[in-house]
Design an enzyme around this catalytic site. Sequence first.
Site, mmCIF file in Angstrom:
data_model
loop_
_atom_site.group_PDB
_atom_site.id
_atom_site.type_symbol
_atom_site.label_atom_id
_atom_site.label_comp_id
_atom_site.label_asym_id
_atom_site.label_seq_id
_atom_site.Cartn_x
_atom_site.Cartn_y
_atom_site.Cartn_z
ATOM 1 N N CYS A 2 0.805 -1.243 0.000
ATOM 2 C CA CYS A 2 0.000 0.000 0.000
ATOM 3 C C CYS A 2 0.840 1.298 0.000
ATOM 4 O O CYS A 2 1.927 1.328 0.538
ATOM 5 C CB CYS A 2 -0.931 0.094 1.206
ATOM 6 S SG CYS A 2 -1.957 -1.336 1.452
ATOM 7 N N ARG A 27 3.021 0.632 -5.393
ATOM 8 C CA ARG A 27 2.964 -0.062 -4.109
ATOM 9 C C ARG A 27 1.690 -0.882 -3.928
ATOM 10 O O ARG A 27 1.563 -1.636 -2.968
ATOM 11 C CB ARG A 27 3.072 0.952 -2.964
ATOM 12 C CG ARG A 27 4.367 1.722 -2.952
ATOM 13 C CD ARG A 27 4.392 2.703 -1.803
ATOM 14 N NE ARG A 27 4.235 2.011 -0.546
ATOM 15 C CZ ARG A 27 5.228 1.475 0.151
ATOM 16 N NH1 ARG A 27 6.458 1.585 -0.280
ATOM 17 N NH2 ARG A 27 5.002 0.855 1.285
ATOM 18 N N TRP A 75 -2.873 -2.497 -1.633
ATOM 19 C CA TRP A 75 -2.534 -3.870 -1.976
ATOM 20 C C TRP A 75 -3.247 -4.711 -0.935
ATOM 21 O O TRP A 75 -2.895 -4.697 0.237
ATOM 22 C CB TRP A 75 -1.022 -4.080 -1.930
ATOM 23 C CG TRP A 75 -0.608 -5.410 -2.462
ATOM 24 C CD1 TRP A 75 -0.531 -5.778 -3.779
ATOM 25 C CD2 TRP A 75 -0.192 -6.555 -1.712
ATOM 26 N NE1 TRP A 75 -0.112 -7.079 -3.878
ATOM 27 C CE2 TRP A 75 0.105 -7.584 -2.635
ATOM 28 C CE3 TRP A 75 -0.055 -6.817 -0.354
ATOM 29 C CZ2 TRP A 75 0.529 -8.843 -2.237
ATOM 30 C CZ3 TRP A 75 0.373 -8.070 0.046
ATOM 31 C CH2 TRP A 75 0.661 -9.068 -0.895
ATOM 32 N N ASN A 101 -1.264 1.203 6.093
ATOM 33 C CA ASN A 101 -0.413 0.245 5.384
ATOM 34 C C ASN A 101 0.084 -0.745 6.425
ATOM 35 O O ASN A 101 0.541 -0.317 7.491
ATOM 36 C CB ASN A 101 0.768 0.991 4.741
ATOM 37 C CG ASN A 101 1.782 0.043 4.132
ATOM 38 O OD1 ASN A 101 1.438 -1.063 3.731
ATOM 39 N ND2 ASN A 101 3.025 0.475 4.060
ATOM 40 N N GLY A 102 -0.012 -2.035 6.145
ATOM 41 C CA GLY A 102 0.450 -3.031 7.105
ATOM 42 C C GLY A 102 -0.678 -3.954 7.518
ATOM 43 O O GLY A 102 -1.716 -4.013 6.859
ATOM 44 N N LYS A 498 11.445 -13.265 -13.733
ATOM 45 C CA LYS A 498 11.014 -12.096 -14.500
ATOM 46 C C LYS A 498 9.877 -12.485 -15.458
ATOM 47 O O LYS A 498 8.908 -11.761 -15.615
ATOM 48 C CB LYS A 498 12.180 -11.531 -15.323
ATOM 49 C CG LYS A 498 13.102 -10.625 -14.539
ATOM 50 C CD LYS A 498 12.494 -9.256 -14.330
ATOM 51 C CE LYS A 498 13.123 -8.531 -13.157
ATOM 52 N NZ LYS A 498 12.809 -9.070 -11.817
ATOM 53 N N GLU A 501 6.615 -13.208 -13.416
ATOM 54 C CA GLU A 501 5.955 -12.067 -12.780
ATOM 55 C C GLU A 501 5.425 -11.057 -13.795
ATOM 56 O O GLU A 501 4.430 -10.406 -13.541
ATOM 57 C CB GLU A 501 6.847 -11.391 -11.733
ATOM 58 C CG GLU A 501 8.117 -10.763 -12.225
ATOM 59 C CD GLU A 501 8.998 -10.191 -11.091
ATOM 60 O OE1 GLU A 501 8.497 -9.952 -9.992
ATOM 61 O OE2 GLU A 501 10.198 -9.984 -11.346
ATOM 62 N N HIS A 517 17.857 -34.944 -14.131
ATOM 63 C CA HIS A 517 17.227 -35.572 -12.971
ATOM 64 C C HIS A 517 15.743 -35.235 -12.877
ATOM 65 O O HIS A 517 15.166 -35.250 -11.790
ATOM 66 C CB HIS A 517 17.946 -35.132 -11.692
ATOM 67 C CG HIS A 517 19.396 -35.510 -11.693
ATOM 68 N ND1 HIS A 517 19.813 -36.823 -11.751
ATOM 69 C CD2 HIS A 517 20.515 -34.745 -11.707
ATOM 70 C CE1 HIS A 517 21.149 -36.854 -11.761
ATOM 71 N NE2 HIS A 517 21.600 -35.600 -11.753
ATOM 72 N N LYS A 620 5.197 -3.585 -4.818
ATOM 73 C CA LYS A 620 6.527 -3.353 -4.256
ATOM 74 C C LYS A 620 6.370 -2.993 -2.787
ATOM 75 O O LYS A 620 5.379 -2.403 -2.399
ATOM 76 C CB LYS A 620 7.146 -2.165 -4.994
ATOM 77 C CG LYS A 620 8.494 -2.460 -5.586
ATOM 78 C CD LYS A 620 8.932 -1.281 -6.419
ATOM 79 C CE LYS A 620 10.394 -1.364 -6.755
ATOM 80 N NZ LYS A 620 10.753 -2.475 -7.607
HETATM 81 C C1 BG6 Z 1 8.791 -8.268 -4.274
HETATM 82 C C2 BG6 Z 1 9.080 -7.503 -5.543
HETATM 83 O O1 BG6 Z 1 7.544 -7.975 -3.773
HETATM 84 O O2 BG6 Z 1 9.788 -7.944 -3.302
HETATM 85 C C3 BG6 Z 1 10.466 -7.940 -6.050
HETATM 86 O O3 BG6 Z 1 8.100 -7.820 -6.510
HETATM 87 C C4 BG6 Z 1 11.511 -7.698 -4.979
HETATM 88 O O4 BG6 Z 1 10.799 -7.199 -7.203
HETATM 89 C C5 BG6 Z 1 11.115 -8.345 -3.653
HETATM 90 O O5 BG6 Z 1 12.723 -8.263 -5.401
HETATM 91 C C6 BG6 Z 1 12.024 -7.931 -2.500
HETATM 92 O O6 BG6 Z 1 11.936 -6.533 -2.302
HETATM 93 P P1 BG6 Z 1 13.089 -5.673 -1.645
HETATM 94 O O7 BG6 Z 1 12.582 -4.265 -1.648
HETATM 95 O O8 BG6 Z 1 13.275 -6.210 -0.257
HETATM 96 O O9 BG6 Z 1 14.317 -5.843 -2.469
#
Ligand code: BG6
Length: 621
Positions: A2, A27, A75, A101-102, A498, A501, A517, A620
């Site tokens: 968030c 976020r 989020w 947020n949290g 990558k 996601e 394996h 993020k």
């Molecule tokens: C995820 C992101 O939520 O958090 C990734 O999508 C990121 O891109 C990962 O690598 C860890 O985040 P941070 O800020 O601790 O590097």
Amino acid sequence: MCGIVGYVGPQDARDVVLEGLRRLEYRGYDSAGIAVLADGELTTAKKAGKLANLEKVLAERPLPAATTAIGHTRWATHGGPTDRNAHPHVSADGRVAVVHNGIIENFAVLRAECERAGIEFTSETDTEVAGHLLAAAYAEAPEGEGRLAEAMRAVCRRLEGAFTLVATHAAEPGTLVAARRSSPLVVGIGETADGTPEYFLGSDVAAFIGHTRNALELGQDQVVEIDRTRGVTVTDFSGRSVEPTAYTVDWDAAAAEKGGYDWFMLKEIAEQPQAIADTLLGRLGEHGNLVLDEVRLSDQELRDIDKIFVVSCGTSYHAGLIAKYAIEHWTRIPVEVEVASEFRYRDPVLDRSTLVIVISQSGETMDTLMALRHAKEQKARVLAICNANGSTIPRESDAVLYTHAGPEIAVASTKAFLSQIVACYLVGLFLAQVRGMKFEDEIAAIVDDLRKLPDAVARVLESMDEVRALGRSLADAGTVLFLGRHVGFPVALEGALKLKELAYIHAEGFAAGELKHGPIAVIDQGTPVVVIVPSPRSRESVHGKVVSNIQEVRARGARTIVIAEDGDQDVVPYADHLIRVPRTPTLLAPVVTTVPLQVLACEIADTRGYDVDQPRNLAKS
Ligand code: BG6
């Protein structure tokens, strides 16, 4: 995760807050909302989905002009991504609006208490309880200045979990109160052209960077009141006054904009040579030595280390995997790498001579923060590699090495990742230097190689047209495999991550030796297999073995996409697509071999019509 924005000042708070939300949308984008305080009344607008949905609502039903407002981009955690669950949440008496947020972990108990008092809840969120409690605490707080802050402190003392809260009360025009525990919040202090002061709150500085670079860091368990006449007052949860730390943000507004690219991710990929150069800046001495003055660990402490853990999440975890190869090779100290969400639960063996390196772009990822705290409780030394200045993780660590990659807005990490890898090299080499594990000329030779990395990445970026065309041709792939050995293995994991996601395509990364394996069974006619080939100058056997792996998968019908360094002729007969990267020393190669994989995933996602910067279900920290 968030995003939170607050504003108090002479400008139209609606515009300032919406602009802040635009910058913080990375976020979370499950919903967005805003509350304004005008003429003693609180008015809110909120809408599920991206900020654009809220903007449509506001175009049809504008909010009144105001000088105090709060906003939120969500989020979802507790309660689905609906209009009802969107923030701000307003107390039952309509007098308090709050964004959060949290996660409030004891919300169920508190909600039951509110319900017993006759309050009807209108959402399924944990946040709403904070609004109702604040209204009740405000009613009980002594009248006069600081009443809302007093109410916030009383509520925070009852909350468990992690939270940033920002609240406004209808009876307190020109005042916002915020609190933070294990969740980010920064204060911006600016003034308009005529010298009138204005105040901002944001989950990060991107929220207000267009207005001011002057910021205040808030610590754990602190409450801040921003008031148009009284300015900024910070206390802890018990009301003791606290002196906040002021700092100047070294990002500018343009750095947080797309700069002409279709996606922030493309811009951030293009910025990688600069990000690496900035991470190296001032840390490579003129005699080929390492200068890491900011690492606040004494030489003796560094010499006493007998074990290293690298702990992080997601892409940052992959940087840790790469770090292991370099640090063990240069220092001969054993290195374990672990995802932060597992670390503290399995009771790792830590003591005073353990160095725990936590890697985090944001500096706020909860699992990484909790791992850090666990490590400190066990008396280990903690070194943070972090991109966001003033964030929690570096603040709580014994030492920090900032990556200086600039703001990373796209959810999928790119430039922060490369700069994290480079920062890990710096740490490894610095340890080798302090502990006398390498001769000075050996260190100088590696430093020389590090200096060449920005140019090498720039050269990779110049030749990405074919990778983009390849990406378009892979848009319908069902499964893509990524293979690598040695440092190419974590690169394979990152390439697969990558693609998952961004393009929502099933992808997996494997150590190429593991292929036989099990994974080889999924290879079918035309299955794309991306192979990261080590330099022929790496250990002969590793290069030769990867070339054999390419032949094995091709023999089973795979469409081979081979990333190999300039001049490697051995791979030519077996590559359906050959992506060249500049010759780079083995341990440093991930910095160049990762780049085509970022471009590939971005192009595939774009071709499939997805939002590259804000992939579904992700956000993020
Ligand atoms: C995820 C992101 O939520 O958090 C990734 O999508 C990121 O891109 C990962 O690598 C860890 O985040 P941070 O800020 O601790 O590097």
